[in-house]
Design an enzyme around this catalytic site. Sequence first.
Site, PDB file in Angstrom:
ATOM      1  CB  SER A  94      10.374-123.255  37.410  1.00 54.89           C
ATOM      2  OG  SER A  94      11.598-123.169  37.956  1.00 54.89           O
ATOM      3  CB  THR A 144      16.227-126.739  31.166  1.00 57.16           C
ATOM      4  OG1 THR A 144      15.022-126.764  30.327  1.00 57.16           O
ATOM      5  CG2 THR A 144      17.253-127.065  30.235  1.00 57.16           C
ATOM      6  NE  ARG A 145      19.156-123.952  37.636  1.00 63.26           N
ATOM      7  CZ  ARG A 145      20.229-123.120  38.411  1.00 63.26           C
ATOM      8  NH1 ARG A 145      20.215-121.911  37.762  1.00 63.26           N
ATOM      9  NH2 ARG A 145      21.178-123.773  38.968  1.00 63.26           N
ATOM     10  CG  ASP A 146      13.145-123.267  30.719  1.00 61.21           C
ATOM     11  OD1 ASP A 146      14.000-124.273  31.129  1.00 61.21           O
ATOM     12  OD2 ASP A 146      12.349-123.760  29.677  1.00 61.21           O
ATOM     13  NE  ARG A 194      22.125-118.314  36.029  1.00 58.55           N
ATOM     14  CZ  ARG A 194      22.448-119.033  37.153  1.00 58.55           C
ATOM     15  NH1 ARG A 194      23.145-120.049  36.887  1.00 58.55           N
ATOM     16  NH2 ARG A 194      21.476-119.198  38.212  1.00 58.55           N
TER      17      ARG A 194
END
Length: 561
Positions: free
Chosen positions: A286, A281-283, A380
């Site tokens: 990142s 996932t993006r979190d 999201r």
Amino acid sequence: MRTIIESDVLVIGSGGAGCRAAIEASRQNAKVVLVTKGLFGRCGATSMSTTSYNAAFGHTDPEDNPLVHLQDTVVGGSFLNDQELAYILAQEAPQRMMDLEGFGAIFMRKGSKFFQIHNPGSTYSRVCYLDEITGRHILTTLRGEIIRYGVKIFQETLITSLLTENQRVVGATAVDMRRGDFLFFKAKSVVLAMGGAGQIYPTTSNPSDITGDGYALAFRAGAQLIDMEMVQFFPCGLTRPELRKGLLVLEPGEVEEGRLYNRLGERFMEKCDPEKVEKTTRDKLSRAIYTEIAAGRGSPDGGVLMDFSCVPQQELIKRKDEIDRIRDLTGVDLRKEPLEVAPTVHHFMGGVKINEECQSTIRGLFAAGENAGGVHGANRLSGNALAETQVFGARAGKYAARYALERSEIRLEPLRIDEEEKRVFGLLNLKGSVSPSRFKDKVRDILWRYVAIIRNGKDLKRAKSELSSLREELGGLKLSSSSKCYNQEWAEYIEAENMLDVATLVTESALLREESRGAHFREDYPERDDEGWLKHTVAQRCNGKLNLRREPVKLTRIKVG
């Protein structure tokens, strides 16, 4: 000069959610007015959105369906979602996409079925798209429908306040930036669809007009906002050229065998998420990139290297348009060499607290799109934002119109309008020493240093203190011109106030949440705490001050574990 404009429904914002709300309200035979800060069809974040609209048709993977989409959304959101809103998103996204096709936006097909691709965080291939800039085509299509319905549009108009009477919204005040006129939009209901607040950070994928206006307006009107600490950093933004810094590019997990390396040549995602690696996932992605950069293992321009050398030729052909766009922007051809990327602020998961009808905690005030909180939880999923604009834009327009058409004539004490007009035009006489532009940079600097991807209590308290000091400086700003026509500094002062309010909401909500969940990571509380913190943070202005509290998440459809 003051002008009064009356309508049943006032829609503020002209992105995907705002346009869809205006269309649906018009379909209910309501008189609709749409206000946009920039030029209609050319401002906001929707037009910059790339290839992602999640709709569980199951055309590529027959096993996919809306319940799987719901599961992915809730798990991806670390169970902080309002599950009823997430359920509505998953159930209604396919039909709202078919609406778009009816309006004229034709999505890519493979034979008689939609061509769907896989994005990180999703169980199956669910993303539908038109081309590499899907959002732009959706917005162009919606714009045509807006014109067809005869919606009255006010462009380059800056909303300064929402006015309420007896806990009910009765309209909004604004300035026509072209002529300098003061406007009062008298309305029985208002839909906020003004986008997020990416500009409170120095590096963002959001355009310059996304300054948190909707959050600030709702907060000052007394509405509740939830989970404002949940700020999504898109893992892959450009590091150069400077004018393109922060612009979104492909995630490595969007293609087969897309990989990330630090300057030492280490594929660091193998350690950070051995199972999903770059398809996480993006979190998580990142945070991993940020950690590599902070540890001194970043690339020369302050990023990491995204490498497509192992990507199958068929995948490169599918992504040709996007790869060519990156080459045109940067001079780097991903088919031949790696691209430097770094995290960039992309999306706010928190926002105005709404129910299933998109109504806020203030009667007559509705919110949709990124202005609304609860749908995405703590993170999201890729592909859910465009779907959200259409699902909840349509719902906000429908229920705002129904609310308005059931209401009698609204009344407001004229003194309230007089006071706001006096305040707004009084800003033209500020004779301080700091420009609004410089003030905005100070807000951004505080957020980037203390309230970014990795947070801790000490830094958050420092940010809270420095933002409080900045508030005292607002009266010391200066406007170099008292002109009322196209006065950019005048607009920037109003934006600066909004940015400061939103920055404070983000900071204090992050300080309150003593755990790590989704996009919110605190190194002093590095674990997710479902027992103590499966709760929303709720912010509300009470007696002129920020009040924060916790509210349990209702697990109405999917239980943790």
